[in-house]
Motif scaffolding. Structure first.
Motif, short mmCIF file in Angstrom:
data_model
loop_
_atom_site.label_atom_id
_atom_site.label_comp_id
_atom_site.label_asym_id
_atom_site.label_seq_id
_atom_site.Cartn_x
_atom_site.Cartn_y
_atom_site.Cartn_z
N ARG A 62 1.66 -2.64 1.26
CA ARG A 62 0.59 -3.55 1.24
C ARG A 62 0.44 -4.42 2.51
NH1 ARG A 62 0.58 -5.69 -4.91
NH2 ARG A 62 0.70 -3.71 -6.02
N ASP A 63 1.29 -4.47 3.41
CA ASP A 63 1.18 -5.31 4.39
C ASP A 63 0.21 -4.93 5.62
OD1 ASP A 63 1.61 -6.71 7.02
OD2 ASP A 63 3.38 -7.98 6.05
N PRO A 64 -0.79 -5.56 5.99
CA PRO A 64 -1.76 -4.87 6.92
C PRO A 64 -1.19 -4.47 8.12
CG PRO A 64 -2.59 -6.91 5.68
CD PRO A 64 -1.11 -6.82 5.47
N ARG A 65 -0.08 -5.13 8.47
CA ARG A 65 0.32 -4.86 9.91
C ARG A 65 1.33 -3.60 9.84
NH1 ARG A 65 3.33 -10.69 9.92
NH2 ARG A 65 3.68 -9.88 7.72
N ASN A 66 1.98 -3.41 8.83
CA ASN A 66 2.73 -2.22 8.57
C ASN A 66 1.73 -1.03 8.39
OD1 ASN A 66 5.23 -3.59 8.87
ND2 ASN A 66 5.41 -3.80 6.65
N LEU A 67 0.67 -1.49 7.64
CA LEU A 67 -0.19 -0.17 7.57
C LEU A 67 -0.78 0.21 8.89
CD1 LEU A 67 -1.97 -1.18 4.16
CD2 LEU A 67 -0.50 0.76 4.56
N LEU A 68 -1.11 -0.71 9.86
CA LEU A 68 -1.73 -0.24 11.04
C LEU A 68 -0.71 0.65 11.87
CD1 LEU A 68 -3.45 -3.81 12.41
CD2 LEU A 68 -4.33 -1.54 11.63
N LEU A 69 0.46 0.42 11.58
CA LEU A 69 1.50 1.30 12.25
C LEU A 69 1.63 2.52 11.75
CD1 LEU A 69 4.62 -1.30 12.86
CD2 LEU A 69 3.19 -0.38 14.71
N ALA A 70 1.62 2.57 10.37
CA ALA A 70 1.66 3.70 9.66
C ALA A 70 0.40 4.74 9.89
CB ALA A 70 1.65 3.55 8.12
N PHE A 71 -0.61 4.25 10.04
CA PHE A 71 -1.90 5.06 10.34
C PHE A 71 -1.68 5.61 11.92
CE2 PHE A 71 -4.51 1.88 7.73
CZ PHE A 71 -4.06 2.66 6.73
N GLN A 72 -1.22 4.82 12.79
CA GLN A 72 -0.84 5.32 14.05
C GLN A 72 0.14 6.45 14.02
OE1 GLN A 72 -0.06 2.18 16.81
NE2 GLN A 72 0.49 3.58 18.51
N VAL A 73 1.13 6.47 13.45
CA VAL A 73 2.11 7.55 13.33
C VAL A 73 1.81 8.65 12.55
CG1 VAL A 73 4.30 8.04 12.11
CG2 VAL A 73 4.20 5.76 13.14
N ALA A 74 0.81 8.38 11.44
CA ALA A 74 0.24 9.53 10.92
C ALA A 74 -0.56 10.31 11.82
CB ALA A 74 -0.42 9.30 9.70
N ARG A 75 -1.23 9.64 12.60
CA ARG A 75 -2.24 10.41 13.66
C ARG A 75 -1.30 11.05 14.69
NH1 ARG A 75 -6.39 7.22 17.99
NH2 ARG A 75 -7.03 9.16 19.01
N ASN A 76 -0.19 10.48 15.18
CA ASN A 76 0.73 11.23 16.20
C ASN A 76 0.96 12.42 15.37
OD1 ASN A 76 0.11 9.45 17.83
ND2 ASN A 76 2.04 8.05 17.57
N ILE A 77 1.64 12.40 13.93
CA ILE A 77 2.32 13.54 13.47
C ILE A 77 1.02 14.64 13.29
CG2 ILE A 77 2.89 14.40 11.29
CD1 ILE A 77 4.12 11.60 10.78
N ILE A 78 -0.05 14.35 13.17
CA ILE A 78 -1.12 15.40 13.13
C ILE A 78 -1.60 15.84 14.53
CG2 ILE A 78 -3.51 15.95 12.50
CD1 ILE A 78 -3.09 13.54 10.18
N HIS A 79 -1.62 15.21 15.51
CA HIS A 79 -2.13 15.56 16.83
C HIS A 79 -1.07 16.21 17.56
CE1 HIS A 79 -6.25 14.21 16.66
NE2 HIS A 79 -5.85 13.02 15.99
N ARG A 80 0.25 15.87 17.36
CA ARG A 80 1.29 16.28 18.28
C ARG A 80 2.02 17.52 17.60
NH1 ARG A 80 3.63 10.53 20.66
NH2 ARG A 80 1.86 9.85 21.54
N GLY A 81 1.55 17.97 16.55
CA GLY A 81 2.26 19.26 16.38
C GLY A 81 3.57 19.16 15.70
N TYR A 82 3.74 18.13 14.85
CA TYR A 82 5.00 17.97 13.92
C TYR A 82 4.83 19.09 12.78
CZ TYR A 82 6.55 13.63 16.03
OH TYR A 82 6.92 12.78 17.00
N GLY A 83 6.01 19.39 12.36
CA GLY A 83 5.84 20.44 11.17
C GLY A 83 5.84 19.55 9.92
N LEU A 84 4.61 19.91 9.18
CA LEU A 84 4.61 19.21 8.01
C LEU A 84 5.14 20.02 6.74
CD1 LEU A 84 0.62 18.40 8.37
CD2 LEU A 84 2.78 17.06 9.17
N GLY A 85 5.38 21.23 6.88
CA GLY A 85 5.94 21.93 5.85
C GLY A 85 5.22 21.80 4.50
N LYS A 86 6.00 21.79 3.44
CA LYS A 86 5.44 21.69 2.29
C LYS A 86 4.67 20.24 1.94
CE LYS A 86 9.89 21.12 -0.04
NZ LYS A 86 10.86 21.50 -1.09
N PHE A 87 4.85 19.33 2.73
CA PHE A 87 4.47 17.94 2.31
C PHE A 87 3.02 17.57 3.05
CE2 PHE A 87 9.13 17.80 2.36
CZ PHE A 87 9.35 17.21 1.13
#
Length: 745
Positions: A27-52
């Motif tokens: 719920r902390d907005p500061r942590n959520l901003l970081l989470a959104f940035q990490v999620a974007r990197n996971i999608i754009h940089r070719g991380y293996g998402l597997g079954k998740f």
């Protein structure tokens, strides 16, 4: 993800699973901003998402669309006083600016709109006394209301009726000091902010407000009573807010609190409020408060209540009409309450420096009365002092007990040296005769001195012979110059002391030394020429195998203030700068004696030196330190822990602004100080750590070479068994750790 991306990708689905678990429920907005940035990197940089894949998008999508209306958080949720202050200043500035906006017939009142938002955020919090947002809400409303007159009308019209309703209708609220204090504080602040406004914003609430204030003055909460007196003071300064009946009620409440309330803060607040209101409404205080206080003062009540009444009379006496009623009362009790009444009269005079009427009253009535009282006291004190001296001396010399009340004592009492109980009573003689002014003649003083000399040299009891020596010295110090009985160099007393000290087998050597020490101090204080010969004897005794250590400690007696004799409170003859003079005349002798002494005798000289230097003014220490530094460094290595502690206490203030002599001896100084941080004596450990801490303030280029050595040494006292030592070690090590570091010292 920036520096170890390949390793993270190597974790595969495990990394995605861990990330999803971390984000879920965040719920902390500061942590959520970081989470959104990490999620974007996971999608754009070719991380293996597997079954998740589904889990990742589900945990992120639940936050969209983002709908967030922030509350007034620069004040409600800040932990910083500076941020809160800035937020309140911003609110005040905004309201002030909006209050000056020009309104047209078809435009919206921007001030009303803005204050509506503030009231919406704050007003409901005032109705919930258990919430933590009560005080921040009150501060916001005060900041807004204080910005302009129009704003104060809007805020007070919305807030004050609601608070009054709570106070009057909800009994549970009245028992809650926090909310009631806020209520009164609001009124108080509004009154003060607009005390120069002709049309007060509180006129509409005058009756209810007075009722609340008078009710609060009867509460048991000290904080509530203090706040209420502040509000009452502000009300009195506003035209139209206190009717005549309200003034009379206020005076009655203040009178009751003066007579009944023991809490210091409440009493002080009541006295200040009384002084403020009496200047505006003197007739009510003359007719209601002063007669009641007079009755209490003259009735012989408790001393505490009488003194409160005296203080209150002084506080309300700022106008001639009041002073003419209060001052005669104070003069009536001047004899029994001298200090309190004189302080009160001084306050009255300070209140009315520009008042011709009060000045004339003091000139004609008060000052002649005080002068007469002083003259009477002076004559009585001289007679009383002489009589007391005569009784004490006759009791000690002749055992005269006839003047004692309920006399059931033997007819003949002798203060013999062998009797521990009776000989100890010489301390009472000392307290009587040594505290008298020099102008009072001591009867049979020569005979008295002989008896004291004999008791001090022959009595085997430490307390008795020390008290006798101190009494002897106290009398010697006050004798007129040229009195041959005491100051003739070959006087029998000096001969007796010399004989006892030269006889190494004498059982009275310690007693003789004690008498020599106190007589030396008595003469040193008054710059008598014989003092040099006596102190020379003390320096010579530093090398005495049996007495050397005692003599060294004696220099502390010689240089420090004595509490029970030979001080200015006892009317002793004490010349200014006697310590500096003694040091200037004897420092060379001390150094020469140290250099020529045998190794086992040197510690006594070091102890004497540390006692002398530690009692010198700091400026003299700084001036003389270069010549004494070798001896002080030697003293730090002395096995005597008392010497170590005394030397450290001398060095510590000097190290705050160290002269060049210390800077040239840093190697030796650090070696000795660091060794003492593990001393078996706690006070030595603490003092040495304080000195090491002080050395960190030297120029960085001078102490940086010692940094690693100091940090290593200070790691040991960090685990000391004593908490005070650990604290000093932590502070000192922290300062040294910062030396040479980026952003450090």
């Amino acid at each position: 993800m920036e520096s170890k991306e390949e390793e993270l990708k190597g974790l595969g689905a495990d990394f995605i699973f861990g990330f999803v678990q971390s984000v879920d429920g965040e719920r902390d907005p500061r942590n959520l901003l970081l989470a959104f940035q990490v999620a974007r990197n996971i999608i754009h940089r070719g991380y293996g998402l597997g079954k998740f894949v589904e889990e990742l998008f589900e945990v992120m999508s639940c936050y969209f669309p983002i709908d967030f209306s922030p509350v007034s958080t620069a004040v409600f949720q800040t932990a910083s006083e500076r941020v809160e202050s800035a937020g309140l200043s911003a609110v005040s500035a905004l309201v002030s600016c909006l209050s000056r906006s020009v309104l047209s017939s078809d435009s919206e009142d921007v001030l009303q709109v803005f204050l509506s938002l503030v009231l919406k955020d704050c007003q409901h919090h005032l109705c919930e006394p258990d919430l933590k947002l009560v005080w921040p809400s009150a501060k916001l409303l005060q900041a807004a209301a204080g910005a302009s007159y129009r704003a104060s009308l809007i805020v007070s019209a919305a807030v004050i009726p609601a608070l009054l309703e709570q106070y009057n209708n909800r009994t549970q609220v009245r028992s809650c000091p926090s909310l009631t204090n806020i209520l009164l504080l609001m009124y108080f602040s509004l009154c003060l902010l607009h005390k120069h406004t002709e049309d007060s914003v509180l006129v509409a609430f005058q009756q209810s407000l007075c009722s609340v204030v008078f009710s609060a003055l009867t509460e048991s909460s000290a904080g509530l009573q203090v706040t209420a007196t502040g509000v009452l003071t502000a009300l009195g300064q506003q035209p139209g807010l206190l009717a005549q009946t309200d003034v009379e009620k206020a005076v009655d409440h203040l009178t009751r609190l003066i007579l009944e309330e023991d809490d210091t803060k409440v009493s002080l607040a009541v006295v200040e409020c009384s002084g403020s209101l009496a200047h505006l409404h003197p007739k009510a205080f003359i007719s209601r408060l002063i007669p009641r206080l007079k009755e209490e003062i003259l009735s012989g009540g408790t001393r505490t209540v009488r003194q409160r009444c005296v203080t209150a009379l002084a506080s309300v006496s700022s106008l001639p009409s009041v002073v003419q009623e209060s001052a005669p009362i104070l003069l009536q009790v001047l004899a029994s309450e001298v200090v309190a009444v004189c302080i009160s009269l001084q306050k009255i005079a300070e209140h009315a420096r520009d008042s011709e009427g009060i000045g004339r009253f003091f000139r004609d009535i008060i000052i002649p009365h005080l002068l007469g009282l002083c003259l009477q006291a002076a004559l009585q004190s001289r007679d009383a002092a002489s009589r007391m001296a005569s009784q004490a001396v006759s009791l000690f010399l002749d055992g005269d007990v006839s003047f004692l009340p309920e006399n059931a004592f033997p007819s003949q009492i002798q203060f013999q040296a062998e009797s521990r109980g009776l000989s100890q009573l010489v301390c009472l003689l000392m307290a009587c005769v040594c505290s008298l002014p020099r102008s009072v003649e001591i009867p049979e003083i020569d005979r008295l001195l002989v008896q004291l000399e004999d008791l001090s040299c022959t009595c085997p009891h430490l307390f008795s012979y020390t008290s006798a020596a101190k009494c002897f010295a106290g009398l010697v110090n006050k004798r007129p110059a040229g009195t041959h009985r005491i100051f003739f160099p070959n006087h029998i007393v000096m001969k007796r002391i010399s004989v006892e000290l030269e006889n190494v087998s004498s059982a009275q050597r310690t007693q003789a030394f004690t008498l020599l020490l106190w007589v030396s101090k008595a003469l040193l204080l008054r710059y008598h020429p014989l003092s040099t010969a006596l102190t020379d004897k003390l320096f010579a005794l530093l090398s005495d195998p049996a007495l050397g250590s005692q003599v060294a400690d004696g220099f502390c007696v010689l240089m420090s203030d004595s509490l029970d004799v030979l001080n200015r409170n006892c009317h002793a003859d004490v010349r200014i700068m006697y310590r500096q003079r003694f040091f200037a005349e004897n420092s060379t002798k001390l150094i020469q004696g140290f250099n020529s002494a045998e190794q086992e005798e040197k510690s006594c000289y070091l102890k004497a030196l540390s006692h002398i230097v530690s009692n010198l003014p700091r400026q003299i220490q700084l001036t003389e330190l270069p010549a004494l530094l070798p001896l002080l460094l030697e003293a730090l290595s002395c096995a005597d822990q008392a010497v170590q502690l005394s030397t450290l206490s001398c060095l510590q203030p000097v190290l705050l602004e160290p002269p060049a002599a210390i800077r040239n001896q840093l190697e030796a100084l650090f070696s000795r100080l660091l060794a003492l941080t593990t001393s078996p004596v706690m006070k030595v450990r603490i003092a040495s750590l304080q000195c090491v801490h002080a050395l960190s303030r030297l120029p960085e280029h001078m102490v940086l070479p010692f940094r690693a050595r100091v940090l290593k040494a200070l790691a040991v006292p960090l685990d000391d068994k004593k908490r005070l030592v650990r604290i000093k070690a932590m502070v000192a090590r922290g300062e040294w750790f910062l030396l040479g570091s980026p952003g450090g010292k």
